[in-house]
Design an enzyme around this catalytic site. Structure first.
Site, PDB file in Angstrom:
ATOM      1  N   HIS A  85      20.253 -12.928  22.669  1.00  0.00           N
ATOM      2  CA  HIS A  85      20.279 -12.605  24.101  1.00  0.00           C
ATOM      3  C   HIS A  85      18.876 -12.483  24.663  1.00  0.00           C
ATOM      4  O   HIS A  85      18.683 -11.923  25.732  1.00  0.00           O
ATOM      5  CB  HIS A  85      21.077 -11.306  24.320  1.00  0.00           C
ATOM      6  CG  HIS A  85      22.511 -11.468  23.918  1.00  0.00           C
ATOM      7  ND1 HIS A  85      23.485 -11.871  24.798  1.00  0.00           N
ATOM      8  CD2 HIS A  85      23.109 -11.357  22.706  1.00  0.00           C
ATOM      9  CE1 HIS A  85      24.641 -11.972  24.141  1.00  0.00           C
ATOM     10  NE2 HIS A  85      24.430 -11.664  22.874  1.00  0.00           N
TER      11      HIS A  85
ATOM     12  N   GLU B  83      -0.935 -12.950   6.588  1.00  0.00           N
ATOM     13  CA  GLU B  83      -2.158 -12.410   5.980  1.00  0.00           C
ATOM     14  C   GLU B  83      -2.477 -13.188   4.699  1.00  0.00           C
ATOM     15  O   GLU B  83      -3.631 -13.309   4.304  1.00  0.00           O
ATOM     16  CB  GLU B  83      -2.003 -10.916   5.681  1.00  0.00           C
ATOM     17  CG  GLU B  83      -3.338 -10.222   5.503  1.00  0.00           C
ATOM     18  CD  GLU B  83      -3.247  -8.709   5.541  1.00  0.00           C
ATOM     19  OE1 GLU B  83      -3.702  -8.101   6.518  1.00  0.00           O
ATOM     20  OE2 GLU B  83      -2.722  -8.115   4.586  1.00  0.00           O
TER      21      GLU B  83
ATOM     22  N   GLU C 159      -7.998   4.427   9.598  1.00  0.00           N
ATOM     23  CA  GLU C 159      -6.757   4.887  10.238  1.00  0.00           C
ATOM     24  C   GLU C 159      -6.026   5.890   9.339  1.00  0.00           C
ATOM     25  O   GLU C 159      -5.580   6.952   9.779  1.00  0.00           O
ATOM     26  CB  GLU C 159      -5.815   3.694  10.490  1.00  0.00           C
ATOM     27  CG  GLU C 159      -6.355   2.632  11.415  1.00  0.00           C
ATOM     28  CD  GLU C 159      -7.194   1.564  10.698  1.00  0.00           C
ATOM     29  OE1 GLU C 159      -7.928   1.918   9.744  1.00  0.00           O
ATOM     30  OE2 GLU C 159      -7.126   0.398  11.107  1.00  0.00           O
TER      31      GLU C 159
ATOM     32  N   GLY D  80      -2.431  -5.243  -1.659  1.00  0.00           N
ATOM     33  CA  GLY D  80      -1.758  -4.313  -0.745  1.00  0.00           C
ATOM     34  C   GLY D  80      -0.382  -4.776  -0.320  1.00  0.00           C
ATOM     35  O   GLY D  80       0.618  -4.054  -0.440  1.00  0.00           O
ATOM     36  N   ARG D  81      -0.288  -6.019   0.172  1.00  0.00           N
ATOM     37  CA  ARG D  81       1.000  -6.465   0.717  1.00  0.00           C
ATOM     38  C   ARG D  81       2.015  -6.808  -0.366  1.00  0.00           C
ATOM     39  O   ARG D  81       3.136  -7.211  -0.050  1.00  0.00           O
ATOM     40  CB  ARG D  81       0.799  -7.632   1.690  1.00  0.00           C
ATOM     41  CG  ARG D  81       0.029  -8.803   1.136  1.00  0.00           C
ATOM     42  CD  ARG D  81      -0.405  -9.755   2.257  1.00  0.00           C
ATOM     43  NE  ARG D  81      -1.306 -10.796   1.811  1.00  0.00           N
ATOM     44  CZ  ARG D  81      -2.622 -10.648   1.660  1.00  0.00           C
ATOM     45  NH1 ARG D  81      -3.180  -9.477   1.902  1.00  0.00           N
ATOM     46  NH2 ARG D  81      -3.380 -11.641   1.262  1.00  0.00           N
TER      47      ARG D  81
ATOM     48  N   LYS E 175     -12.835  -4.909  11.964  1.00  0.00           N
ATOM     49  CA  LYS E 175     -13.012  -3.546  11.438  1.00  0.00           C
ATOM     50  C   LYS E 175     -14.475  -3.127  11.558  1.00  0.00           C
ATOM     51  O   LYS E 175     -14.787  -2.022  11.989  1.00  0.00           O
ATOM     52  CB  LYS E 175     -12.671  -3.530   9.934  1.00  0.00           C
ATOM     53  CG  LYS E 175     -11.276  -3.127   9.580  1.00  0.00           C
ATOM     54  CD  LYS E 175     -11.270  -2.804   8.086  1.00  0.00           C
ATOM     55  CE  LYS E 175      -9.928  -2.996   7.460  1.00  0.00           C
ATOM     56  NZ  LYS E 175      -9.984  -2.920   6.001  1.00  0.00           N
TER      57      LYS E 175
ATOM     58  N   LYS F  30      -4.963   2.126  -1.118  1.00  0.00           N
ATOM     59  CA  LYS F  30      -5.570   1.575  -2.327  1.00  0.00           C
ATOM     60  C   LYS F  30      -7.057   1.933  -2.382  1.00  0.00           C
ATOM     61  O   LYS F  30      -7.563   2.380  -3.396  1.00  0.00           O
ATOM     62  CB  LYS F  30      -5.371   0.048  -2.327  1.00  0.00           C
ATOM     63  CG  LYS F  30      -5.844  -0.626  -3.573  1.00  0.00           C
ATOM     64  CD  LYS F  30      -5.439  -2.086  -3.547  1.00  0.00           C
ATOM     65  CE  LYS F  30      -6.155  -2.854  -4.628  1.00  0.00           C
ATOM     66  NZ  LYS F  30      -5.886  -4.287  -4.558  1.00  0.00           N
TER      67      LYS F  30
HETATM   68  C1  G6Q Z   1      -2.749  -6.012   2.423  1.00  0.00           C
HETATM   69  C2  G6Q Z   1      -4.021  -5.727   3.032  1.00  0.00           C
HETATM   70  C3  G6Q Z   1      -4.022  -4.572   3.999  1.00  0.00           C
HETATM   71  C4  G6Q Z   1      -4.117  -3.204   3.332  1.00  0.00           C
HETATM   72  C5  G6Q Z   1      -4.374  -2.155   4.404  1.00  0.00           C
HETATM   73  C6  G6Q Z   1      -4.459  -0.759   3.822  1.00  0.00           C
HETATM   74  O1  G6Q Z   1      -2.588  -6.827   1.574  1.00  0.00           O
HETATM   75  O2  G6Q Z   1      -4.979  -5.597   2.062  1.00  0.00           O
HETATM   76  O3  G6Q Z   1      -2.905  -4.600   4.844  1.00  0.00           O
HETATM   77  O4  G6Q Z   1      -2.967  -2.919   2.627  1.00  0.00           O
HETATM   78  O5  G6Q Z   1      -5.557  -2.463   5.083  1.00  0.00           O
HETATM   79  O6  G6Q Z   1      -5.459  -0.676   2.891  1.00  0.00           O
HETATM   80  P1  G6Q Z   1      -5.563   0.575   1.955  1.00  0.00           P
HETATM   81  O7  G6Q Z   1      -4.346   0.628   1.114  1.00  0.00           O
HETATM   82  O8  G6Q Z   1      -6.813   0.372   1.155  1.00  0.00           O
HETATM   83  O9  G6Q Z   1      -5.649   1.776   2.853  1.00  0.00           O
END
Ligand code: G6Q
Length: 549
Positions: A384, A353, A212, A267-268, A512, A206
């Protein structure tokens, strides 16, 4: 605005919890034969049985009163109509608009976002078909055979969980792989068997700034350019899904190859957007639409069903009941369906989160427990491993059992065994077995008294451990869409009851920022570092080994 714990319904629930802590579900079931009928909800895609909770009709009435006092319906309306309920980030929360299959217009700052969603879907459809049918060619003119989706967190977990869950619905058009970890092992392993001429990378981010993801994307880019000897190959092999078009263009991705995201998609909650492109590529666009339809079905249920028959509302209230009022500190997600092997990991992010916070949306420290930690594993494997703890530890762990009437991969004899365990476990967790029964059972097998005295206490199961059962007909794009949306709305309602802003994630920022500082120091070993003695000691140990090599 009042603190939740000063609400009348909250205080009644606190008193009621004192009574209910003395109750055993066995007794509640024997007193009321209609319990299953009273405490279950049937939806087109699933049955929710919540009768195996330590609740009575009074509990539900009081929980519903709490939902009403917290104005859950009003907040639901605010979310669906695009008010900026993500208050700390000042954003609307409109993942539901991404699956608004009735295509009712929805205006946000004068723009009909339903139109924007539909045109993004059309672009996804055209692209998906082009790639799947082999019309999209790589730099050497060969068709694409493999898609590598690069993203992390919300830009990875949802699509990957869904891709895994719906494997049986995928054809052989494309192989879809995911890279999320910045540990180079993952991308190296994914790329090793692939032919650069036939690989399409989707960089899903996003912000298009996540370290990463950018690190993995740069490695992928180098790999491609090293093989093609041609910078122009990027246009044929790199796609971006982002809300930050400029950064994607600066990275070298063609404008045409950028799929848009909006700031009102968290994002989530983003798998319903172009972040779900790998799903559409894997399954075909029609099945992606079925996933959206399944979610939309639950959106409608959530908006229309009375609170007493509203599955996400009930699930949220039960979670608040079990954790905030009865004191459970964790909750297990236990899918009895191999397809759902990533569901617990997905739910960890979705719930923790969103609601793993301890200040209210007014910035005041809460004076009650908020959400439990979420964990889990596939049903039989977990039995198990850690079910011992679920049955006999002195911590009560409420659990959601999720199973399917039909397997997507029927193999004779297997599914019945799986489901026999599925039904038996919730029953055993509820009923337990008392010492008298343990002794009688041992006696019946001819055991001597001495042995019985020794072993009986170890075999006692107190039971009374709450579970919800979600029984789906069969995992499919549609039912999976419904299942995910069910939990999304559960989490939303939970946030409202607990007065928590479910849509930010400030808790991931601190680490971060520190990682960025330490990264600079690792790149310049001569620079003196000044952290606490533990962090200094660890970094020194690491650097000493590296410099000695
Ligand atoms: C989700 C969070 C987080 C995010 C990641 C990736 O709700 O905001 O998990 O999706 O940190 O972020 P980007 O999509 O900006 O790379």
């Amino acid at each position: 605005m009042s603190n939740r714990s000063s609400l009348k319904s909250w205080q009644s629930l606190e008193n009621h919890a004192l009574e209910m802590k003395q109750q055993h579900m066995n007794e509640l079931f024997s007193l009321d034969e209609q319990r299953f009928d009273k405490f279950s909800i049937q939806l087109p895609s699933m049955l929710l049985d919540y009768s195996k909770n330590v609740i009575t009709g009074k509990t539900i009435d009081q929980l519903i009163a709490l939902a009403e006092e917290c104005d859950v319906s009003g907040w639901r309306e605010k979310m669906f109509s695009g008010q900026r309920i993500n208050s700390t980030e000042d954003r609307a929360v409109l993942h539901t608009a991404l699956r608004n299959r009735k295509q009712t217009p929805l205006y946000l700052e004068g723009e009909n976002i339903t139109d924007s969603v539909e045109s993004a879907l059309s672009k996804m459809k055209a692209f998906t078909e082009e790639v799947r049918q082999g019309q999209w060619k790589g730099y050497s003119g060969k068709r694409i055979t493999d898609v590598v989706s690069i993203g992390v967190g919300g830009s990875n977990l949802g699509p990957q969980m869904v891709t895994e869950a719906l494997k049986q619905y995928s054809d052989d058009s494309l192989n879809v792989h995911y890279v999320s970890n910045v540990d180079g092992t993952q991308i190296a392993n994914v790329l090793r068997p692939l032919n650069p001429e036939k690989v399409l990378f989707i960089v899903s981010s996003k912000t298009f700034t996540t370290t990463e993801t950018m690190t993995n994307a740069r490695t992928a880019l180098k790999w491609l350019v090293a093989a093609s000897f041609d910078d122009k190959a990027v246009a044929k092999h790199f796609i971006a899904v982002t809300a930050n078009k400029d950064n994607a263009v600066n990275f070298g991705i063609d404008e045409e190859n950028i799929f848009e995201l909006w700031d009102w998609v968290g994002g989530r909650f983003s798998l319903w957007s172009a972040i779900g492109l790998p799903i559409a590529l894997d399954l075909g666009f029609e099945k992606f639409i079925e996933l959206l339809e399944g979610a939309h079905e639950i959106d409608e249920h959530f908006c229309q069903a009375p609170l007493t028959e509203n599955a996400p509302v009930i699930l949220a209230l039960l979670s608040v009941w079990n954790c905030t009022f009865l004191g459970a500190q964790s909750q297990a997600i236990l899918p009895y369906d191999q397809s759902l092997h990533m569901l617990s990991a997905y739910m960890q992010q979705a719930e923790m989160e969103s609601n793993g916070k301890s200040v209210t949306w007014h910035g005041k420290e809460v004076n009650y427990p908020t959400v439990p930690s979420i964990w889990g594993e596939l049903g039989i494997n977990g039995q198990h491993a850690f079910y011992q703890y679920l049955h006999q530890s002195n911590n009560i762990v409420p659990a959601d059992f999720i199973g399917s009437v039909e397997s997507v991969t029927p193999v004779q004899g297997h599914h019945q065994t799986l489901m026999a365990n599925f039904f038996a476990q919730t029953q055993a967790l509820m009923t337990g077995v008392d010492e008298q029964q343990v002794r009688a059972d041992l006696k019946a097998t001819g055991r001597v008294d001495e042995y019985i005295d020794k072993v009986a206490p170890h075999k006692v199961h107190k039971g009374n451990r709450p579970t919800n059962t979600i029984l789906m007909k069969r995992i499919s794009p549609r039912t999976l869409g419904s299942l995910i949306a069910l939990y999304e709305h559960k989490i939303f309602v939970q946030g409202i009851i607990l007065q928590i802003c479910s849509f930010d994630q400030w808790g991931v920022e601190l680490g971060k920022g520190l990682a960025n500082k330490i990264h600079q120091q690792l790149d310049q070993p001569k620079v003196s570092i000044n952290h606490d003695s533990s962090t200094n000691g660890l970094i020194n140990f690491y650097q000493n080994i590296i410099s000695a090599e």
